[in-house]
Design a protein around this motif. Structure first.
Motif, short mmCIF file in Angstrom:
data_model
loop_
_atom_site.label_atom_id
_atom_site.label_comp_id
_atom_site.label_asym_id
_atom_site.label_seq_id
_atom_site.Cartn_x
_atom_site.Cartn_y
_atom_site.Cartn_z
N GLN A 1 0.80 -1.22 0.00
CA GLN A 1 0.00 0.00 0.00
C GLN A 1 0.84 1.27 0.00
O GLN A 1 0.50 2.25 -0.67
CB GLN A 1 -0.92 -0.02 1.22
CG GLN A 1 -1.97 -1.12 1.18
CD GLN A 1 -2.63 -1.39 2.52
OE1 GLN A 1 -2.65 -0.53 3.40
NE2 GLN A 1 -3.19 -2.58 2.69
N ARG A 2 1.95 1.28 0.74
CA ARG A 2 2.73 2.51 0.91
C ARG A 2 3.92 2.62 -0.04
O ARG A 2 4.28 3.72 -0.44
CB ARG A 2 3.24 2.61 2.36
CG ARG A 2 2.16 2.91 3.38
CD ARG A 2 2.77 3.06 4.77
NE ARG A 2 1.78 3.35 5.79
CZ ARG A 2 1.42 4.58 6.20
NH1 ARG A 2 2.00 5.63 5.64
NH2 ARG A 2 0.52 4.74 7.15
N PHE B 1 -9.33 4.90 6.87
CA PHE B 1 -9.77 4.17 5.68
C PHE B 1 -11.20 3.66 5.81
O PHE B 1 -11.57 2.64 5.23
CB PHE B 1 -8.81 3.03 5.34
CG PHE B 1 -7.39 3.48 5.19
CD1 PHE B 1 -7.00 4.31 4.16
CD2 PHE B 1 -6.43 3.10 6.13
CE1 PHE B 1 -5.69 4.76 4.05
CE2 PHE B 1 -5.10 3.54 6.02
CZ PHE B 1 -4.74 4.37 4.98
N SER C 1 -4.15 4.69 11.34
CA SER C 1 -3.49 5.06 10.09
C SER C 1 -2.00 4.74 10.14
O SER C 1 -1.42 4.24 9.16
CB SER C 1 -3.69 6.55 9.80
OG SER C 1 -2.97 6.95 8.66
N ASN D 1 -5.90 0.08 3.71
CA ASN D 1 -6.15 0.86 2.51
C ASN D 1 -6.35 -0.08 1.32
O ASN D 1 -5.44 -0.83 0.96
CB ASN D 1 -4.98 1.80 2.25
CG ASN D 1 -5.23 2.76 1.10
OD1 ASN D 1 -6.26 2.70 0.44
ND2 ASN D 1 -4.27 3.63 0.85
N ASP E 1 -6.68 0.74 -1.75
CA ASP E 1 -6.16 1.29 -3.01
C ASP E 1 -4.79 0.68 -3.29
O ASP E 1 -3.76 1.15 -2.83
CB ASP E 1 -6.05 2.81 -2.91
CG ASP E 1 -5.62 3.43 -4.24
OD1 ASP E 1 -5.41 2.67 -5.22
OD2 ASP E 1 -5.48 4.67 -4.31
#
Length: 555
Positions: free
Chosen positions: A218-219, A340, A420, A426, A428
């Motif tokens: 994700q990151r 999220f 978070s 997340n 995405d």
């Protein structure tokens, strides 16, 4: 803020040294008759070198190499072949924050690929990268030619009390920072060692390491070609708050504690009712959804007459004890959002084969100790209590039994921020998908620590977002019956790294795989590793201990 400032002369010296080492080690690691002697000569020259902060993608004060030495193939206890072992630290930004300790291992016979290995629990222990992969005990990635690396996640000590969380930078490092910082330092050392970067870079981990796997997807999607994430604690805040809720049910309500005898009785009743639903009497509840339909009958079987407290030496459950198990089953629902858009933590398969009487279960005492311990008051509550005291309130005297989960007041924003910083919810994953990244996830359906239903729920969110064919293009999920959090009636050994490598390198996507049981009582039997939502079913022919006698059945 203070730091180690190199003089211009020293920087020039280091630059020359790095260039010399790169050239020497690139030659040393070639397949020549003199490779070993060159490795021995030049690996040690890395000791004392520094990595400037400018090559690390997150704020640091650079990295220093403490030791660099060749480990000979014949060294006692070494099963990795010859390699250069590099140990060092990444300097924290703040003076009061702990540094990140790391280890990088450069094999003399490099396969051109790199593997970052994740931690467990609250980490705090240096991940050496020299050990076998979980569930693949016969060989190590380093022995197979992978350049391996890991870290301690940015603090020392894995007591389960989360003392490090009193420091903001340490939390950020634990949540995600150590992953990027260690990755960038390791790739700089690989470049210095071989004269080139890795052809492919992978990540592999379980539990906390599983969360870390989803975190890098994700990151930092540009940094990884493939990821393995087992039993991933992606909803970190959710599982910790769930632990608080379980503790409140067990110790905040009269008669709520579920004793060891009752815990065991529930498990044995479930196995008795549900074992054969997959066609085989093998002690494994494989057809979890069919078992779920028998839940009312199972509860009736274990309930005490009139729901009263169990008589002496009787292992039936009172209504108060069943309410505690219902808390575990139903999960957590919050009237506010965490990061999220998360407001739930799905419950556990309490009546589908989870054994809560083990070392990571519900504890062995109706008496609450301070602080709660894993053995006495249960893993989930002990960890939830530590989360409230160290991460949330930073008040060691705070009574987590009284923490209002529905109305946390001034701590609500703190909970949002933590979810978070330490979490991987997340959905995405567009950048990872676009670069062709591949992800293999595995979770035990009988996990008593991290709910497998959270992993399933996240997978379904991905399907909602990208469609089934879209998810199939980059992800495989394997839900394993009978497997708990590292233990269980079925513990699979399987070549997960090999499956990932084949997918990344040769575009051969894994389908049904085979897991060999390494549980002591049933060591050696095998079962199909079915892609979710499938489960292995026995059709009455062939050896029940062989995977070939089973087929994956899909709804």
């Amino acid at each position: 803020m203070t730091g180690i400032v190199e003089s211009a002369a020293r920087r020039r010296t280091r630059t020359i040294l790095r260039a010399a080492c790169a050239s020497a080690l690139a030659f040393a690691f070639s397949a020549t008759a003199h490779a070993a002697s060159y490795l021995a000569k030049h690996c040690a020259e890395l000791e004392g070198a520094t990595i400037p902060a400018s090559v690390i993608g997150l704020p640091t004060r650079g990295a220093a190499i403490w030791t660099a030495s060749v480990v000979k193939a014949a060294a006692p206890g070494n099963r990795n072949g010859e390699y250069c072992r590099i140990v060092g630290s990444i300097k924290a930004v703040e003076d009061n924050a702990p540094d990140i300790r790391f280890e990088v291992n450069l094999p003399s016979r490099w396969n051109g690929r790199a593997l970052q290995m994740g931690g467990g629990g609250y980490s705090g222990v240096l991940v050496s990268g020299t050990e076998p992969m979980p569930f693949a005990p016969d060989s190590t990635p380093l022995a197979k030619g992978y350049a391996t690396f890991g870290s301690d996640s940015g603090h020392v000590g894995n007591s389960g009390r989360a003392d490090f969380a009193d420091n903001d930078e340490a939390i950020l490092n634990f949540g995600f920072g150590h992953l990027k910082k260690t990755h960038d330092v390791a790739l700089a050392l690989i470049q210095m060692g071989y004269g080139r970067g890795p052809e492919k870079t992978y990540f592999a981990g379980g539990s906390t390491g599983g969360r870390e796997g989803f975190t890098v997807v994700q990151r930092y999607p540009a940094d990884y070609d493939g990821v393995i994430a087992n039993a991933p604690a992606i909803n970190f805040s959710g599982v910790r708050l769930m632990g608080v809720k379980v503790g409140q049910a067990s110790y905040g309500k009269p008669g709520g504690y579920v004793g060891l005898a009752q815990q065991r009785r529930v498990f044995e009743t479930v196995v008795h009712e549900c074992d054969k639903l997959d066609g085989a009497a093998d002690g494994i509840v494989s057809n979890v959804e069919a078992c779920r339909k028998l839940e009312p009958q199972i509860i009736a079987d274990v309930r005490c007459a009139n729901g009263q407290r169990p008589p002496l030496r009787d292992s039936c459950l009172s209504d108060a004890q069943l309410a505690t198990l219902d808390t575990l089953r139903d999960g957590l629902n919050l009237p506010y959002m965490l990061a999220f858009g998360v407001d739930t933590y799905p419950g556990y398969n309490v009546y589908q084969g989870v054994d809560f009487s083990g070392v990571l279960g519900l504890g062995d005492s109706p008496t609450l100790v301070s602080p709660p311990s894993f053995a006495v008051n249960g893993y989930l509550f002990a960890q939830g209590d530590a989360f409230i005291k160290h991460f949330v309130t930073r008040d060691l005297s705070y009574n987590s039994i009284g923490f209002d989960l529905a109305n946390p007041g001034r701590y609500r924003q703190r909970l949002f921020a933590l979810s978070s910083q330490v979490g991987a919810m997340n959905t995405d994953l567009t950048a990872f998908i676009a670069r062709g990244g591949k992800l293999i996830a595995m979770h035990g359906l009988a996990d008593e620590v991290i709910s497998p239903n959270q992993t399933i729920a996240f997978y379904r969110l991905l399907v909602d977002r990208y469609g089934q064919s879209g998810v199939d293009g980059f992800m495989r999920l394997y839900m394993v019956p009978g497997f708990q959090h590292g233990n269980g009636v079925f513990i699979p050994a399987w070549d997960e790294l090999g499956a990932l490598d084949q997918w990344v390198m040769h575009d051969i996507a894994p389908e049904t795989l085979v897991g060999t049981d390494i549980a002591l009582a049933t060591n050696g039997r095998s079962r199909p590793m079915c892609r979710y939502p499938g489960y292995p079913r026995y059709f009455g022919k062939g050896n029940v201990n062989n995977a070939s006698s089973f087929r994956c059945v899909y709804p």
